[in-house]
Design an enzyme around this catalytic site. Sequence first.
Site, PDB file in Angstrom:
ATOM      1  N   LYS A 293      51.791 -22.654  -6.258  1.00 54.90           N
ATOM      2  CA  LYS A 293      52.524 -22.428  -7.506  1.00 54.90           C
ATOM      3  C   LYS A 293      51.793 -21.392  -8.371  1.00 54.90           C
ATOM      4  CE  LYS A 293      54.794 -26.875  -7.306  1.00 54.90           C
ATOM      5  NZ  LYS A 293      54.822 -28.302  -7.622  1.00 54.90           N
TER       6      LYS A 293
ATOM      7  N   GLN B 253      51.577 -32.265 -11.412  1.00 49.09           N
ATOM      8  CA  GLN B 253      51.949 -32.439 -10.009  1.00 49.09           C
ATOM      9  C   GLN B 253      52.085 -33.928  -9.685  1.00 49.09           C
ATOM     10  OE1 GLN B 253      52.489 -29.820  -7.707  1.00 49.09           O
ATOM     11  NE2 GLN B 253      53.245 -31.499  -6.431  1.00 49.09           N
TER      12      GLN B 253
ATOM     13  N   ASP C  90      59.733 -28.325 -14.769  1.00 51.93           N
ATOM     14  CA  ASP C  90      60.219 -29.119 -13.632  1.00 51.93           C
ATOM     15  C   ASP C  90      61.593 -29.721 -13.921  1.00 51.93           C
ATOM     16  OD1 ASP C  90      58.835 -29.155 -11.282  1.00 51.93           O
ATOM     17  OD2 ASP C  90      57.482 -30.793 -11.831  1.00 51.93           O
TER      18      ASP C  90
END
Length: 294
Positions: A54, A98, A121
């Site tokens: 990422k 995460q 997200d």
Amino acid sequence: MSATVIDGKAAAANLRARIADEAARLKTAHGIVPGLAVVLVGNDPASDVYVRSKGNDARECGFEAREFRLPEDTSEAEVLAWVRTLNDDSSVHGILVQFPVPAHIRQDAILDAIAPAKDVDGLTPASAGLLASGRAQLVSCTPLGVMMLLRDTLGDIAGADALVIGRSILVGKPMAQLLLGANATVTVAHSRTRDLPGLARRADILVAALGKAQFVKGDWIKPGACVIDVGTTRLDLGEGRTKLVGDVDFAAAREVAGAITPVPGGVGPMTRACLMRNTLAAAMLQAGLPAPEV
Ligand code: NAP
């Protein structure tokens, strides 16, 4: 006749290039460099790879990327304090913790702490609520990427019969909302659904997101349907060899479908690229600019 295999890798490369162009324009016109902060708690090797990729994707798009690696025994209160610090940092436009986090940390507590404007997200209740209200800003990356593939493959999907298998907040639910927003007629199936094959046989668009290897059979597919395989399961082939497969029996389904995504190389690359799209969008929205066209 064999289905068109949808090239998610190529679509993602194309999307990343458009994001990088847009980011360069944002820097020139407004002096803004999108900033992404990724927080990893613990030492899970797969999560570590995801976090690194990422960061690399972000730098490739011209963003600032910061990775925060916290030890496994970091308390929930400490993680929440990190999130609040990042919420208050104006150089950070997107925050991603995460998942999964270690068991002593509540995932919901983290989602509740992330500022909705920085929720790249798209998993906070605020983002889900805006999506359900038809006012989506930051949408979960996987369904967002699926919609882009559907748009490229099918164009207008108004009136199409769509079946989503799975109802997670990560994939199934936002997927159904996006399809509904595009005027498809949507059915959401889950583990208690009766006659899944019968529902599948009606579907012009079938999105499989249940996490069960090769569960959807070729004779469930409506001839000519567009099949999107979100699932990823790593099969152990023995002797140290593994294979990544989807939720759909690809070999059989491609003989019936009109178009189908492969695993790997379908939805996965688009998910990664859509995180960059959301980071760019977050930076633009925080600056009072309209969300990017990409
Ligand atoms: P999840 O949270 O485990 O949800 C799975 C969903 O599938 C649940 O709603 C469950 O129903 C439903 N389900 C399970 N067994 C079923 C069955 N036999 N028939 C019908 N529905 C069934 O999983 P997720 O996070 O949504 O992820 C789904 C899959 O997508 C996983 O393989 C994951 O690795 C993959 N994934 C891939 C990407 C990518 O970028 N390629 C991104 C995200 C996820 P209930 O609600 O009734 O339990």
